[in-house]
Scaffold this active site. Sequence first.
Site, PDB file in Angstrom:
ATOM      1  N   PRO A   9      35.543  27.880  47.698  1.00 18.17           N
ATOM      2  CA  PRO A   9      35.535  27.244  49.008  1.00 18.17           C
ATOM      3  C   PRO A   9      36.782  27.526  49.855  1.00 18.17           C
ATOM      4  CG  PRO A   9      35.831  25.627  47.254  1.00 18.17           C
ATOM      5  CD  PRO A   9      35.445  26.909  46.601  1.00 18.17           C
ATOM      6  N   ASN A  10      36.528  27.728  51.122  1.00 15.62           N
ATOM      7  CA  ASN A  10      37.546  27.919  52.169  1.00 15.62           C
ATOM      8  C   ASN A  10      38.229  29.284  52.119  1.00 15.62           C
ATOM      9  OD1 ASN A  10      37.234  25.226  53.271  1.00 15.62           O
ATOM     10  ND2 ASN A  10      38.166  24.536  51.369  1.00 15.62           N
ATOM     11  N   ARG A  17      43.334  30.667  57.835  1.00 15.95           N
ATOM     12  CA  ARG A  17      43.584  29.398  57.159  1.00 15.95           C
ATOM     13  C   ARG A  17      45.042  29.316  56.685  1.00 15.95           C
ATOM     14  NH1 ARG A  17      41.813  28.218  50.922  1.00 15.95           N
ATOM     15  NH2 ARG A  17      42.463  26.049  50.904  1.00 15.95           N
ATOM     16  N   TYR A  22      48.706  31.333  52.826  1.00 10.86           N
ATOM     17  CA  TYR A  22      47.755  32.333  52.310  1.00 10.86           C
ATOM     18  C   TYR A  22      47.849  33.703  52.995  1.00 10.86           C
ATOM     19  CZ  TYR A  22      45.719  28.178  50.183  1.00 10.86           C
ATOM     20  OH  TYR A  22      45.540  27.027  49.455  1.00 10.86           O
ATOM     21  N   ASN A  71      38.700  33.215  41.956  1.00  7.31           N
ATOM     22  CA  ASN A  71      39.547  32.218  42.612  1.00  7.31           C
ATOM     23  C   ASN A  71      38.598  31.115  43.058  1.00  7.31           C
ATOM     24  OD1 ASN A  71      41.191  30.627  44.144  1.00  7.31           O
ATOM     25  ND2 ASN A  71      42.104  32.298  45.337  1.00  7.31           N
ATOM     26  N   ALA A  74      39.689  25.025  45.469  1.00  9.80           N
ATOM     27  CA  ALA A  74      39.928  23.638  45.037  1.00  9.80           C
ATOM     28  C   ALA A  74      39.041  23.221  43.865  1.00  9.80           C
ATOM     29  CB  ALA A  74      39.733  22.697  46.225  1.00  9.80           C
ATOM     30  N   HIS A  77      40.517  22.623  40.392  1.00 13.00           N
ATOM     31  CA  HIS A  77      41.170  21.374  40.001  1.00 13.00           C
ATOM     32  C   HIS A  77      40.173  20.245  39.753  1.00 13.00           C
ATOM     33  CE1 HIS A  77      44.370  23.805  41.585  1.00 13.00           C
ATOM     34  NE2 HIS A  77      43.908  23.702  42.828  1.00 13.00           N
ATOM     35  N   ASP A  84      32.465  25.019  32.288  1.00 16.49           N
ATOM     36  CA  ASP A  84      31.373  25.169  31.311  1.00 16.49           C
ATOM     37  C   ASP A  84      30.639  26.490  31.510  1.00 16.49           C
ATOM     38  OD1 ASP A  84      31.893  22.783  30.048  1.00 16.49           O
ATOM     39  OD2 ASP A  84      30.222  21.691  30.958  1.00 16.49           O
ATOM     40  N   GLU A  95      41.474  34.134  36.122  1.00 20.21           N
ATOM     41  CA  GLU A  95      41.656  33.143  37.190  1.00 20.21           C
ATOM     42  C   GLU A  95      42.796  33.607  38.095  1.00 20.21           C
ATOM     43  OE1 GLU A  95      42.416  29.204  35.600  1.00 20.21           O
ATOM     44  OE2 GLU A  95      43.253  28.496  37.499  1.00 20.21           O
ATOM     45  N   HIS A  97      45.057  32.765  41.684  1.00 22.82           N
ATOM     46  CA  HIS A  97      45.411  31.922  42.831  1.00 22.82           C
ATOM     47  C   HIS A  97      46.407  32.673  43.697  1.00 22.82           C
ATOM     48  CE1 HIS A  97      43.215  28.603  41.263  1.00 22.82           C
ATOM     49  NE2 HIS A  97      43.784  28.823  40.100  1.00 22.82           N
ATOM     50  N   ILE A  98      46.155  32.676  44.975  1.00 25.35           N
ATOM     51  CA  ILE A  98      47.008  33.397  45.931  1.00 25.35           C
ATOM     52  C   ILE A  98      48.377  32.713  46.009  1.00 25.35           C
ATOM     53  CG2 ILE A  98      47.244  34.015  48.376  1.00 25.35           C
ATOM     54  CD1 ILE A  98      44.054  33.946  48.377  1.00 25.35           C
ATOM     55  N   SER A  99      48.348  31.398  46.132  1.00 26.34           N
ATOM     56  CA  SER A  99      49.605  30.646  46.238  1.00 26.34           C
ATOM     57  C   SER A  99      50.068  30.233  44.842  1.00 26.34           C
ATOM     58  CB  SER A  99      49.387  29.401  47.098  1.00 26.34           C
ATOM     59  OG  SER A  99      48.477  28.511  46.455  1.00 26.34           O
ATOM     60  N   ARG A 104      53.266  23.500  44.514  1.00 25.83           N
ATOM     61  CA  ARG A 104      52.596  22.719  45.556  1.00 25.83           C
ATOM     62  C   ARG A 104      52.293  21.296  45.042  1.00 25.83           C
ATOM     63  NH1 ARG A 104      47.885  26.187  47.991  1.00 25.83           N
ATOM     64  NH2 ARG A 104      48.031  24.548  49.576  1.00 25.83           N
ATOM     65  N   ARG A 108      47.314  20.101  42.340  1.00 27.67           N
ATOM     66  CA  ARG A 108      46.990  21.522  42.153  1.00 27.67           C
ATOM     67  C   ARG A 108      47.551  22.080  40.842  1.00 27.67           C
ATOM     68  NH1 ARG A 108      45.038  22.970  47.299  1.00 27.67           N
ATOM     69  NH2 ARG A 108      46.055  21.747  48.909  1.00 27.67           N
TER      70      ARG A 108
HETATM   71  C1  DQA Z   1      44.037  28.448  45.815  1.00 27.92           C
HETATM   72  C2  DQA Z   1      44.845  27.215  45.441  1.00 27.92           C
HETATM   73  C3  DQA Z   1      43.968  25.981  45.451  1.00 27.92           C
HETATM   74  O1  DQA Z   1      44.730  24.834  45.109  1.00 27.92           O
HETATM   75  C4  DQA Z   1      43.386  25.768  46.830  1.00 27.92           C
HETATM   76  O2  DQA Z   1      42.518  24.657  46.837  1.00 27.92           O
HETATM   77  C5  DQA Z   1      42.703  26.977  47.359  1.00 27.92           C
HETATM   78  C6  DQA Z   1      43.331  28.291  47.142  1.00 27.92           C
HETATM   79  C7  DQA Z   1      44.930  29.714  45.925  1.00 27.92           C
HETATM   80  O3  DQA Z   1      44.365  30.796  45.921  1.00 27.92           O
HETATM   81  O4  DQA Z   1      46.142  29.591  46.029  1.00 27.92           O
HETATM   82  O5  DQA Z   1      41.683  26.902  48.036  1.00 27.92           O
HETATM   83  O6  DQA Z   1      43.078  28.696  44.797  1.00 27.92           O
END
Ligand code: DQA
Length: 138
Positions: A9-10, A17, A22, A71, A74, A77, A84, A95, A97-99, A104, A108
């Site tokens: 998502p997002n 964003r 990001y 990725n 959210a 978390h 599963d 897995e 994560h960009i950030s 943070r 997270r």
């Molecule tokens: C994220 C980190 C997550 O906490 C956040 O909800 C995202 C992006 C990252 O790529 O840093 O949507 O997965």
Amino acid sequence: MKLIIINGPNLNLLGTREPHIYGRQSFEDYFLKLQEDYPHLTLHYFQSNHEGRIIDKLHEVGFSYDGIILNAGAYTHTSIAIADAIAAIRTPVIEVHISNVHEREEFRHHSYLSAVCRGLIVGLGLKGYELAIRFFLE
Ligand code: DQA
């Protein structure tokens, strides 16, 4: 070698964003560059804002692809269901994560997915996706 990047998502809003977190590049642009840089790789991309669609995609690719780069945004978390699904499939998942989620907010810091993933790449920006590709290639 057949790999897929799955973004949750997002992440369709990358580039606009929260660019201070990001960055300013859209994922579509970044993905085109990846395809150019790895022409011999079958590299697919899927993005969804819906938990169930991400699970459906994991089931669809999880017995035939060589690697999944996930990725889950959210859902990382919150989602026992995605954890599963990762545990249920055969294809290894990295897995990403960009950030750096650990610098943070507290919420997270925990990932339901890490324990069932082959490995994690956190906080290295979009470069993390490419590093995951290189892991699978090597
Ligand atoms: C994220 C980190 C997550 O906490 C956040 O909800 C995202 C992006 C990252 O790529 O840093 O949507 O997965």
